[in-house]
Structures are given as structure tokens and as C-alpha cells.
Design a protein around this motif. Structure first.
Motif, mmCIF file in Angstrom:
data_model
loop_
_atom_site.group_PDB
_atom_site.id
_atom_site.type_symbol
_atom_site.label_atom_id
_atom_site.label_comp_id
_atom_site.label_asym_id
_atom_site.label_seq_id
_atom_site.Cartn_x
_atom_site.Cartn_y
_atom_site.Cartn_z
ATOM 1 N N VAL A 83 0.822 -1.216 0.000
ATOM 2 C CA VAL A 83 0.000 0.000 0.000
ATOM 3 C C VAL A 83 0.854 1.263 0.000
ATOM 4 C CG1 VAL A 83 -2.028 -1.078 1.061
ATOM 5 C CG2 VAL A 83 -0.367 0.089 2.502
ATOM 6 N N MET A 84 2.093 1.178 0.475
ATOM 7 C CA MET A 84 2.978 2.347 0.453
ATOM 8 C C MET A 84 3.265 2.810 -0.975
ATOM 9 S SD MET A 84 5.782 1.573 3.461
ATOM 10 C CE MET A 84 6.599 3.168 3.308
ATOM 11 N N PHE A 85 3.105 1.923 -1.938
ATOM 12 C CA PHE A 85 3.371 2.231 -3.339
ATOM 13 C C PHE A 85 2.103 2.665 -4.082
ATOM 14 C CE2 PHE A 85 6.875 -0.368 -2.031
ATOM 15 C CZ PHE A 85 7.954 0.082 -2.756
ATOM 16 N N GLY A 86 0.982 2.620 -3.409
ATOM 17 C CA GLY A 86 -0.294 2.905 -4.050
ATOM 18 C C GLY A 86 -0.807 4.307 -3.778
ATOM 19 N N GLU A 87 -2.105 4.410 -3.755
ATOM 20 C CA GLU A 87 -2.782 5.692 -3.598
ATOM 21 C C GLU A 87 -2.509 6.308 -2.225
ATOM 22 O OE1 GLU A 87 -7.116 7.466 -4.755
ATOM 23 O OE2 GLU A 87 -7.064 5.445 -3.933
ATOM 24 N N VAL A 88 -2.367 7.620 -2.196
ATOM 25 C CA VAL A 88 -2.157 8.314 -0.926
ATOM 26 C C VAL A 88 -3.451 8.345 -0.112
ATOM 27 C CG1 VAL A 88 -0.258 9.726 -1.835
ATOM 28 C CG2 VAL A 88 -2.617 10.611 -1.921
ATOM 29 N N GLY A 89 -3.291 8.512 1.202
ATOM 30 C CA GLY A 89 -4.444 8.566 2.086
ATOM 31 C C GLY A 89 -4.922 7.204 2.565
ATOM 32 N N ILE A 90 -4.173 6.172 2.262
ATOM 33 C CA ILE A 90 -4.539 4.803 2.630
ATOM 34 C C ILE A 90 -3.782 4.400 3.898
ATOM 35 C CG2 ILE A 90 -4.533 2.386 1.837
ATOM 36 C CD1 ILE A 90 -6.400 4.319 0.240
ATOM 37 N N ALA A 91 -4.439 3.630 4.767
ATOM 38 C CA ALA A 91 -3.809 3.169 6.010
ATOM 39 C C ALA A 91 -2.820 2.047 5.724
ATOM 40 C CB ALA A 91 -4.871 2.683 6.989
ATOM 41 N N TYR A 92 -1.619 2.206 6.238
ATOM 42 C CA TYR A 92 -0.601 1.158 6.212
ATOM 43 C C TYR A 92 -0.420 0.716 7.653
ATOM 44 C CZ TYR A 92 4.045 -1.002 6.015
ATOM 45 O OH TYR A 92 5.106 -1.863 6.156
ATOM 46 N N VAL A 93 -0.979 -0.431 7.989
ATOM 47 C CA VAL A 93 -0.883 -0.974 9.341
ATOM 48 C C VAL A 93 0.027 -2.192 9.280
ATOM 49 C CG1 VAL A 93 -2.152 -1.971 11.292
ATOM 50 C CG2 VAL A 93 -3.213 -0.186 9.891
ATOM 51 N N TYR A 94 1.019 -2.236 10.149
ATOM 52 C CA TYR A 94 1.907 -3.390 10.174
ATOM 53 C C TYR A 94 2.061 -3.916 11.595
ATOM 54 C CZ TYR A 94 5.558 -0.080 11.602
ATOM 55 O OH TYR A 94 6.284 0.878 12.265
ATOM 56 N N PHE A 95 2.461 -5.180 11.671
ATOM 57 C CA PHE A 95 2.654 -5.894 12.922
ATOM 58 C C PHE A 95 4.152 -5.928 13.190
ATOM 59 C CE2 PHE A 95 2.301 -10.011 15.389
ATOM 60 C CZ PHE A 95 1.480 -9.506 16.385
ATOM 61 N N THR A 96 4.557 -5.622 14.402
ATOM 62 C CA THR A 96 5.974 -5.565 14.707
ATOM 63 C C THR A 96 6.281 -6.246 16.040
ATOM 64 O OG1 THR A 96 7.882 -4.075 14.834
ATOM 65 C CG2 THR A 96 5.830 -3.269 15.782
ATOM 66 N N TYR A 97 7.487 -6.725 16.169
ATOM 67 C CA TYR A 97 7.963 -7.399 17.392
ATOM 68 C C TYR A 97 7.060 -8.555 17.812
ATOM 69 C CZ TYR A 97 10.878 -3.241 17.724
ATOM 70 O OH TYR A 97 11.763 -2.223 17.456
ATOM 71 N N GLY A 98 6.294 -9.097 16.881
ATOM 72 C CA GLY A 98 5.439 -10.231 17.167
ATOM 73 C C GLY A 98 4.293 -9.959 18.114
ATOM 74 N N MET A 99 4.000 -8.665 18.367
ATOM 75 C CA MET A 99 2.941 -8.370 19.330
ATOM 76 C C MET A 99 2.259 -7.024 19.170
ATOM 77 S SD MET A 99 5.228 -7.252 22.632
ATOM 78 C CE MET A 99 5.719 -8.708 23.324
ATOM 79 N N HIS A 100 2.760 -6.115 18.356
ATOM 80 C CA HIS A 100 2.210 -4.763 18.290
ATOM 81 C C HIS A 100 1.842 -4.373 16.855
ATOM 82 C CE1 HIS A 100 3.524 -4.066 22.365
ATOM 83 N NE2 HIS A 100 4.773 -4.326 22.042
ATOM 84 N N TYR A 101 0.788 -3.567 16.738
ATOM 85 C CA TYR A 101 0.431 -2.953 15.469
ATOM 86 C C TYR A 101 0.838 -1.491 15.506
ATOM 87 C CZ TYR A 101 -2.352 -7.055 14.441
ATOM 88 O OH TYR A 101 -2.745 -8.338 14.186
ATOM 89 N N CYS A 102 1.142 -0.950 14.344
ATOM 90 C CA CYS A 102 1.441 0.469 14.183
ATOM 91 C C CYS A 102 0.668 0.964 12.967
ATOM 92 C CB CYS A 102 2.936 0.696 13.974
ATOM 93 S SG CYS A 102 3.954 0.204 15.377
ATOM 94 N N VAL A 103 0.195 2.219 13.034
ATOM 95 C CA VAL A 103 -0.597 2.759 11.944
ATOM 96 C C VAL A 103 0.134 3.916 11.263
ATOM 97 C CG1 VAL A 103 -1.952 4.318 13.432
ATOM 98 C CG2 VAL A 103 -2.887 3.598 11.224
ATOM 99 N N ASN A 104 0.123 3.875 9.943
ATOM 100 C CA ASN A 104 0.699 4.906 9.083
ATOM 101 C C ASN A 104 -0.370 5.331 8.092
ATOM 102 O OD1 ASN A 104 4.050 4.348 9.116
ATOM 103 N ND2 ASN A 104 2.783 2.604 9.639
ATOM 104 N N VAL A 105 -0.151 6.479 7.476
ATOM 105 C CA VAL A 105 -0.983 6.892 6.354
ATOM 106 C C VAL A 105 -0.047 7.111 5.163
ATOM 107 C CG1 VAL A 105 -0.968 9.344 7.040
ATOM 108 C CG2 VAL A 105 -2.772 8.474 5.521
#
Length: 189
Positions: free
Chosen positions: A67-89
Motif C-alpha cells: 500500500v505504500m506504493f499505491g494511492e495516498v491517504g490509505i492506512a498502512y498498518v503493520y505488525f511488529t515485534y510479534g505483538m504490536h500494530y502500528c498505523v501509518n498513512v
């Protein structure tokens, strides 16, 4: 909660670093069932692509970062450290193939009791002062990956209250490459 105007897609179609700074003071809003949960964005980080070795998109497109390569304004949510989510736009201009702004911290405004319950806490101290904390408080998970934050009814960003504040720029947190880039932005409120 006072109604603010939604941020339009054009806002995100600019340089990622500029968008990261300009998101400070805006409101991150999440509708959970019938409750609006929101907070003023107080800390962000910019991540671009080819010129940014700390970016998830630096080495090219993957299933995780597509999604980072696609349309702007879209949520990029990823899972990190095997336990946490983080939200980007997703935010980028035509000079960059990919980019996103990590929302690192918010100052809770509405739905605080829901945030406290979601975090399993007794009070609001340190409730949303980190990217994983705010994602947990706002119940943001992989389900929100790819959500259109311009048109969504459940996850979006609006203008915020007018306020005077000092903004500082510094190195991004928790990275080993690209640490010389002062792309972490914070506001003191």
C-alpha cells in the motif's frame, strides 16, 4: 466532540516529510461500534523509499508494504515485534514511488474510557504516547490495513483545534539506518 473537516487526498499527495510535519495538530479519529475515539496527533515520523534506508519500502514492493506504493491517504498498518500494530498513512509526491507517515503519538480527546479499556489500564497516563499504545487504544489491527482514510467511516484524520505550539524535529526512533534524517516531528502541548 466538535466536528472538524476531513483531510482530503491532496493533503497526502505531497512530500512525505512535509506531510509528517503538517499532520501535527490534526485529529486521528476511530469509530468503534457507535463510539468516536479520537486524539490530537502529537508525534509523527516520515518514511520514504529509495532515499530512506529505514523505510519498509526501501528495497521494493512486498506483500507487507504494497500500500505504500499505491494511492495516498490509505492506512498502512503493520505488525511488529510479534505483538504490536502500528498505523501509518500513505503520503508521497510524484518524485517518490512510496512513502508513509507513522503516527507515533496522540493526545486523547474523546472516547478515553474506551481507550483505557482497550489498553487494560486504570487511568489515562501514558495511554497513547507510542505507536503500539495508540494502535491498541484505538483498536487498530491488520483489519484496517488498506483502509481509505479519506473516505472511511471508521478510521480517518480531520483538521484539529487551532493551537499554538512548538514543533521539534529529531532522529526517528528505534532505527539503525537513516538515523541522520531528522524526520521525527513532535509538538509540545
Amino acid at each position: 466532540m466538535r466536528e472538524f473537516s476531513r483531510i482530503d487526498r491532496g493533503f497526502y499527495a505531497r512530500d512525505t516529510v512535509r506531510v509528517a510535519k503538517d499532520l501535527l495538530g490534526k485529529m486521528l479519529v476511530r469509530r468503534i461500534n457507535r463510539t468516536l475515539v479520537s486524539g490530537i496527533i502529537t508525534e509523527t515520523e516520515a518514511y520514504r523509499q529509495a532515499d530512506d534506508p529505514a523505510s519498509h519500502a526501501h528495497r521494493g514492493m512486498t506483500e507487507r508494504n504494497r500500500v505504500m506504493f499505491g494511492e495516498v491517504g490509505i492506512a498502512y498498518v503493520y505488525f511488529t515485534y510479534g505483538m504490536h500494530y502500528c498505523v501509518n498513512v500513505v503520503a508521497k509526491n510524484k518524485d517518490h514511488d512510496a512513502g508513509a507517515v507513522l503516527i507515533r503519538s496522540i493526545k486523547p480527546v474523546s472516547g478515553i474510557e474506551v481507550m483505557i479499556r482497550n489498553r487494560g489500564m486504570d487511568d489515562s497516563k501514558n495511554l497513547t504516547n507510542g505507536p503500539a499504545k495508540l494502535a491498541a487504544a484505538l483498536d487498530i489491527t491488520k483489519k484496517q490495513y488498506g483502509e481509505d482514510m479519506v473516505n472511511s467511516k471508521s478510521l480517518y484524520i480531520t483538521t484539529g483545534p487551532e493551537m499554538a505550539c512548538k514543533i521539534s524535529a529529531g532522529p526517528r526512533i528505534g532505527i539503525s539506518r537513516g538515523s541522520e534524517m531528522l524526520w521525527n516531528f513532535r509538538m509540545a502541548i
